[in-house]
Scaffold this motif. Structure first.
Motif, PDB file in Angstrom:
ATOM      1  N   ARG A 219     -28.705 -36.371  11.087  1.00  0.00           N
ATOM      2  CA  ARG A 219     -29.302 -36.901   9.865  1.00  0.00           C
ATOM      3  C   ARG A 219     -28.318 -36.930   8.696  1.00  0.00           C
ATOM      4  N   LEU A 220     -27.089 -36.500   8.947  1.00  0.00           N
ATOM      5  CA  LEU A 220     -26.063 -36.546   7.903  1.00  0.00           C
ATOM      6  C   LEU A 220     -25.481 -37.947   7.778  1.00  0.00           C
ATOM      7  N   THR A 221     -25.316 -38.392   6.544  1.00  0.00           N
ATOM      8  CA  THR A 221     -24.647 -39.671   6.297  1.00  0.00           C
ATOM      9  C   THR A 221     -23.166 -39.397   6.036  1.00  0.00           C
ATOM     10  N   GLU A 222     -22.380 -40.447   5.985  1.00  0.00           N
ATOM     11  CA  GLU A 222     -20.967 -40.273   5.654  1.00  0.00           C
ATOM     12  C   GLU A 222     -20.805 -39.759   4.229  1.00  0.00           C
ATOM     13  N   VAL A 223     -21.704 -40.148   3.359  1.00  0.00           N
ATOM     14  CA  VAL A 223     -21.700 -39.633   1.982  1.00  0.00           C
ATOM     15  C   VAL A 223     -21.921 -38.124   1.989  1.00  0.00           C
ATOM     16  N   ASP A 224     -22.897 -37.672   2.769  1.00  0.00           N
ATOM     17  CA  ASP A 224     -23.181 -36.235   2.884  1.00  0.00           C
ATOM     18  C   ASP A 224     -21.940 -35.483   3.371  1.00  0.00           C
ATOM     19  N   ARG A 225     -21.328 -35.995   4.411  1.00  0.00           N
ATOM     20  CA  ARG A 225     -20.176 -35.331   5.012  1.00  0.00           C
ATOM     21  C   ARG A 225     -19.009 -35.254   4.020  1.00  0.00           C
ATOM     22  N   SER A 226     -18.772 -36.334   3.308  1.00  0.00           N
ATOM     23  CA  SER A 226     -17.690 -36.355   2.331  1.00  0.00           C
ATOM     24  C   SER A 226     -17.939 -35.350   1.215  1.00  0.00           C
ATOM     25  N   ALA A 227     -19.173 -35.312   0.725  1.00  0.00           N
ATOM     26  CA  ALA A 227     -19.511 -34.389  -0.364  1.00  0.00           C
ATOM     27  C   ALA A 227     -19.390 -32.938   0.080  1.00  0.00           C
ATOM     28  N   VAL A 228     -19.820 -32.633   1.302  1.00  0.00           N
ATOM     29  CA  VAL A 228     -19.716 -31.259   1.817  1.00  0.00           C
ATOM     30  C   VAL A 228     -18.250 -30.846   1.911  1.00  0.00           C
ATOM     31  N   ARG A 229     -17.410 -31.718   2.435  1.00  0.00           N
ATOM     32  CA  ARG A 229     -15.984 -31.390   2.522  1.00  0.00           C
ATOM     33  C   ARG A 229     -15.397 -31.147   1.134  1.00  0.00           C
ATOM     34  N   PHE A 230     -15.786 -31.980   0.190  1.00  0.00           N
ATOM     35  CA  PHE A 230     -15.265 -31.865  -1.171  1.00  0.00           C
ATOM     36  C   PHE A 230     -15.653 -30.532  -1.810  1.00  0.00           C
ATOM     37  N   ILE A 231     -16.935 -30.188  -1.759  1.00  0.00           N
ATOM     38  CA  ILE A 231     -17.374 -28.961  -2.425  1.00  0.00           C
ATOM     39  C   ILE A 231     -16.877 -27.710  -1.707  1.00  0.00           C
ATOM     40  N   THR A 232     -16.566 -27.834  -0.431  1.00  0.00           N
ATOM     41  CA  THR A 232     -15.993 -26.679   0.266  1.00  0.00           C
ATOM     42  C   THR A 232     -14.636 -26.335  -0.329  1.00  0.00           C
ATOM     43  N   PHE A 233     -13.821 -27.332  -0.644  1.00  0.00           N
ATOM     44  CA  PHE A 233     -12.536 -27.083  -1.294  1.00  0.00           C
ATOM     45  C   PHE A 233     -12.737 -26.376  -2.631  1.00  0.00           C
ATOM     46  N   VAL A 234     -13.687 -26.856  -3.411  1.00  0.00           N
ATOM     47  CA  VAL A 234     -13.926 -26.286  -4.744  1.00  0.00           C
ATOM     48  C   VAL A 234     -14.387 -24.839  -4.643  1.00  0.00           C
ATOM     49  N   GLU A 235     -15.361 -24.568  -3.776  1.00  0.00           N
ATOM     50  CA  GLU A 235     -15.883 -23.203  -3.651  1.00  0.00           C
ATOM     51  C   GLU A 235     -14.860 -22.251  -3.050  1.00  0.00           C
TER      52      GLU A 235
END
Length: 280
Positions: A43-59
């Protein structure tokens, strides 16, 4: 014994930190209590996947953030005045609890990537190390400016998680984002109370320093992570998120503590924030 002019008295700081640390203990959570079996990666979209990768770097950059604040507010300096040490020691109590929250966020997001097949553990560790080794520094000399920066950053992060949560359909991610948003809201509440104490003490005289923070504000990693701006703007567009909304929190805080109707500095701060938001 009086506190240095740039700091609050140790007792006042103790009370603010005590409230924040108590709340952190009452509302803490662990990765093991999450229902990892409920994952629905299809149920993940490419938008979801991109955002998760991005916020993982920040956190995951929490070692850099923590190192900066420990250098700016040292607790291992026998030569510093007692009141300054007392303030720093109290702030350290908050930093430890805050770092624990952020480390849990990073761990949860990294595990989420592995569990959903977005990346292998080896890939994540390697990618995070590239950014994680870079130093994080804030360009402010006065403590209240550093606290104001973090107030805005915590509010902006809370808003992002809330906006992102509204766009996802994957149930586990929706639940996780809700938890992250609540933690960031607690962090924001502490810094709001802390900056509020300074504004209550200094009145409109605090406004120029706050304006400087807003004028120079950049989200963490903005100046160190390759491709940050393009990636962050894409994520923001996809989730209908605008970090400048967090600036309004500073205006509300000042108006709440500066009890001088019509004060030109306070009015100017609101106009200044709106002008900044219009050009972003």
């Amino acid at each position: 014994m009086t506190a240095p002019a740039d700091l609050l008295p140790s007792l006042e700081m103790h009370e603010l930190v005590d409230q924040a640390v108590t709340r952190a203990g009452e509302r803490s959570w662990i990765l093991a209590e999450l229902d990892w079996a409920s994952l629905r990666p299809e149920r993940l979209t490419e938008v979801d996947r991109s955002a998760v990768r991005f916020i993982t770097f920040v956190e995951d950059h929490i070692p850099g953030y923590l190192s900066h604040f420990l250098e700016a507010f040292p607790v291992a300096d026998a030569e510093q005045e007692l009141e300054r040490f007392g303030f720093n020691r109290e702030y350290f109590r908050f930093l430890v609890a805050w770092a624990g929250d952020e480390e849990r966020h990073a761990s949860a997001l990294a595990r989420y990537q592995v569990e959903t097949g977005m990346a292998t553990r080896e890939q994540i560790l390697a990618d995070l190390a590239v950014e994680g080794r870079k130093k994080f520094v804030l360009p402010y000399e006065h403590p209240v400016q550093s606290f104001t920066y973090t107030l805005v950053q915590e509010k902006a992060t809370q808003l992002f998680y809330q906006r992102f949560r509204e766009t996802v359909s994957e149930p586990f991610l929706k639940e996780l984002l809700g938890r992250l948003a609540r933690d960031e809201a607690r962090h924001f509440a502490f810094y709001s109370n802390l900056v509020g104490a300074y504004v209550a003490r200094d009145g409109a005289a605090a406004v120029p320093g706050l304006k400087d923070v807003i004028a120079t504000f950049r989200m963490p990693l903005a100046d160190t992570m390759k491709g940050y701006w393009r990636w962050s703007l894409k994520v923001a567009d996809d989730t209908a998120y605008d970090h400048t909304e967090a600036y309004d929190a500073v205006v509300r805080l000042v108006r709440g503590f500066v009890d001088t109707p019509g004060d030109p500095d306070v009015a100017d701060l609101g106009e200044f924030v709106q002008a900044i938001r219009r050009i972003r």
